[in-house]
Design an enzyme around this catalytic site. Structure first.
Site, PDB file in Angstrom:
ATOM      1  N   ASN A   1      36.453  37.828  46.400  1.00 35.91           N
ATOM      2  CA  ASN A   1      37.971  37.834  46.356  1.00 35.91           C
ATOM      3  C   ASN A   1      38.429  37.409  47.953  1.00 35.91           C
ATOM      4  O   ASN A   1      38.637  36.326  48.279  1.00 35.91           O
ATOM      5  CB  ASN A   1      38.611  38.907  45.884  1.00 35.91           C
ATOM      6  CG  ASN A   1      40.328  38.763  45.940  1.00 35.91           C
ATOM      7  OD1 ASN A   1      40.830  38.035  46.580  1.00 35.91           O
ATOM      8  ND2 ASN A   1      40.869  39.673  45.018  1.00 35.91           N
ATOM      9  N   ASP A   2      38.345  38.301  48.786  1.00 44.89           N
ATOM     10  CA  ASP A   2      39.067  37.926  50.246  1.00 44.89           C
ATOM     11  C   ASP A   2      38.025  36.851  50.677  1.00 44.89           C
ATOM     12  O   ASP A   2      38.579  36.159  51.809  1.00 44.89           O
ATOM     13  CB  ASP A   2      38.729  39.286  50.855  1.00 44.89           C
ATOM     14  CG  ASP A   2      39.880  40.537  50.504  1.00 44.89           C
ATOM     15  OD1 ASP A   2      40.943  40.020  50.050  1.00 44.89           O
ATOM     16  OD2 ASP A   2      39.569  41.636  50.770  1.00 44.89           O
ATOM     17  N   VAL A   3      36.789  36.702  50.270  1.00 43.61           N
ATOM     18  CA  VAL A   3      35.941  35.904  51.227  1.00 43.61           C
ATOM     19  C   VAL A   3      36.110  34.393  50.832  1.00 43.61           C
ATOM     20  O   VAL A   3      35.612  33.458  51.364  1.00 43.61           O
ATOM     21  CB  VAL A   3      34.407  36.322  50.864  1.00 43.61           C
ATOM     22  CG1 VAL A   3      34.231  37.684  51.600  1.00 43.61           C
ATOM     23  CG2 VAL A   3      34.000  36.217  49.504  1.00 43.61           C
TER      24      VAL A   3
ATOM     25  N   SER B   1      41.033  44.476  50.182  1.00 38.82           N
ATOM     26  CA  SER B   1      41.879  44.349  51.147  1.00 38.82           C
ATOM     27  C   SER B   1      43.317  44.364  50.720  1.00 38.82           C
ATOM     28  O   SER B   1      44.316  44.839  51.460  1.00 38.82           O
ATOM     29  CB  SER B   1      41.767  42.975  51.928  1.00 38.82           C
ATOM     30  OG  SER B   1      42.096  42.153  51.264  1.00 38.82           O
TER      31      SER B   1
END
Lengths: 96, 465
Positions: free
Chosen positions: B390-392, B431
């Site tokens: 997700n965040d990456v 996050s």
């Protein structure tokens, strides 16, 4: 007895050694390496053995006993986990 | 120095060499297995000779030592064998915390035994510092373990938290100072309060840190434990502890920096600023909509592509989907699709976590690429498959300076012609930040558990014949 300045030199040289040994490690080995270094500070077991070895009061014995358990867990657990991770790297290379 | 002590010191010397050589070998894939073996030999050697140490006395103490090693070692062996690969990070945190606790225990015994006649201020101070670091590493690692294990769900925040933490830390240091300057006349209550507060500080410091930052924190505590062990080596006059501890302390510090750098986070921010907790993350607007896709369509898209890049994340680990993903990959390769894996440095819960899992499934090294190697290739990829990451892959890290992850290098999955996101639910990542990639025009969402989705894709491609 290790003299103060000799101890300081050991500290400095060991610190540089640790830094140098790790500096060229590929990302894929970061987790196993963290685990491996986690195993190596399991040497604290030796220290807890000596500390418990000359414990004189029941309180000291209790603290020492718990410390030996914790340290043995650090050393053995660190080894088993690292070994398991690295084992997988071997099989994947064998497949190629 | 007696003959016994000479033999012991020679054994410690050999052990120290084996540790350093082992660590060196562990930093290369070809020799890594030999490395842990060498280090293991060193550990056994050092432990065995210590039984002959002249400072060990009393049958009861010997018995307690053997019993302690049997209990601690037995439990750790059993848990380490049994744990799933996906749970490795928290096990490392757990074992590391135990080492920190052991170092603190040595410090407690030393301070209890300190004799005003012989105690030196320097050694007392080193014992206090080592105990403080060891205690913080112990309780902090336990919180990290609890969080990753899912025993403790949320990050805990309250007003003026950092000030409270700072206050606790200052009081702990002052107590430590009074212990160090006591000249060996250690007061029991002060000692107790010192350890209680040091442990409390470790907990309080770790509570507000979010899941995304956990790898960095675990690595930091690993380095701290090493340092604490090194200090205990000075206290006990034991060169094996000194060298092994300080080497790990330095190596761990470097490893922590590498990780923090990969996430583009400053270590101070990790520790003292709450991730996504401020005003930035919550209120941003997302344009576009989530467009679902069914597995058969996604399978066709991949089967007729020239180049597919797979981006795995923690979700893949949770779903244990790595074996299915490799099966899917093999099917695609048979159809002459070029398949590559793109691994973000902090994908999963630890750097290299994904590599370990993919290696477990049998994915060969040469199709796994890291961020720098592959980021320019997304432009030419027909399909990017994001599974459980997700965040990456959140493009907001490039575009929105207000975002908490702004500036973090990301995989440019959004540059691929088509993006398929395999995701269990609609929630945000660790996050808590909305992912703009999921709303992009070229993105399709394949909802479902990673393993199930991969199986459906395999079935879909097999049907094509």
């Amino acid at each position: 007895m290790i003299e103060g300045f000799v101890a300081l030199y050991i500290f400095m040289l060991a610190a540089f050694t640790g830094y140098e040994v790790i500096s060229k490690v590929p990302v894929i080995l970061h987790t196993p390496l963290m685990s491996g270094s986690n195993f190596i500070h399991g040497i604290v077991l030796v220290g807890t053995m000596v500390a418990l070895g000359h414990a004189a009061t029941p309180l000291e014995q209790l603290i020492g006993f718990v410390a030996v358990i914790l340290a043995a867990g650090n050393a053995v657990g660190g080894y088993v986990v690292t070994e398991r991770m690295l084992e997988m790297f071997k099989t994947s290379r064998g497949d190629k | 120095m007696g003959a016994v002590m000479t033999v012991i010191n020679i054994a410690y010397f050999i052990a120290a060499i084996l540790f350093i050589v082992g660590l060196k070998q562990m930093s290369s894939p070809t020799t890594a297995r030999r490395g842990i073996l060498w280090a293991g030999v060193g550990m056994v050697l050092a432990t065995v000779v210590t039984f002959a140490h002249p400072e060990l006395e009393g049958a009861v103490n010997y018995l307690l030592i053997v019993l302690g090693i049997a209990i601690g070692g037995g439990l750790a062996w059993w848990s380490g064998r049994k744990v799933a690969m996906t749970d490795m990070p928290q096990m490392i945190a757990l074992y590391n915390g135990m080492g920190g606790g052991a170092a603190a225990g040595i410090g407690a015994i030393y301070l209890l035994q300190a004799d005003p006649e012989t105690a030196s201020d320097v050694v007392l101070a080193i014992a206090v510092v080592g105990s403080l670091i060891g205690s913080v590493a112990f309780s902090g690692s336990m919180v990290a373990f609890a969080k990753l294990q899912g025993l403790m769900d949320k990050t805990v925040n309250f007003p003026a938290q950092q000030w409270v933490n700072l206050g606790v830390f200052v009081v702990t240091v002052l107590l430590g100072l009074s212990l160090a300057l006591s000249g060996g006349d250690v007061s029991g209550p002060v000692l107790l309060l010192f350890f209680v507060l040091a442990l409390a500080f470790g907990i309080m410091m770790t509570l507000p840190i979010g899941g995304a930052d956990m790898p960095v924190v675990i690595s930091l505590y690993n380095a701290l434990t090493g340092l604490a062990v090194g200090f205990k080596g000075f206290v006990l006059d034991n060169p094996a502890l000194m060298i092994a501890g300080v080497v790990v302390g330095a190596a761990g510090t470097l490893l922590t920096q590498l990780m923090a750098k990969a996430m583009n986070r400053k270590l101070s921010n990790v520790l003292f600023k709450q991730f996504g907790g401020g005003a930035g993350g919550a209120a941003e607007e997302v344009t576009g909509s989530l467009k679902p896709i069914e597995a058969p369509d996604a399978g066709i898209m991949m089967a007729f592509a020239n180049k597919v890049i797979i981006v795995p994340g923690y979700g893949m680990a949770v779903a244990q989907a790595q074996h299915k993903i490799w099966e899917l990959t093999q099917l695609l390769i048979q159809r002459d699709v070029a398949v590559k894996f793109a691994i973000h440095p902090v994908a999963g819960r630890m750097p290299g976590h994904m590599n370990v899992l993919l290696a477990e499934a049998g994915v060969p090294y040469d199709i796994i690429y890291d961020l720098d190697e592959i980021n320019n290739e997304f432009k030419t990829a027909d399909v990017a498959v994001v599974i459980g990451a997700n965040d990456v892959v959140n493009p907001i890290a490039r575009t929105d300076p207000d975002s908490p992850i702004y500036g973090m290098p990301i995989l440019n999955a959004d540059e691929a012609h088509n993006v398929i996101v395999i995701k269990r639910g609609r929630g945000a990542g660790v996050s808590g930040i909305e992912n703009h990639l999921f709303y992009a025009d070229n993105t399709r969402m394949l909802y479902g558990d990673g393993q199930k989705a991969a199986s459906e894709l395999i079935a879909a491609i097999k049907e094509l014949g």
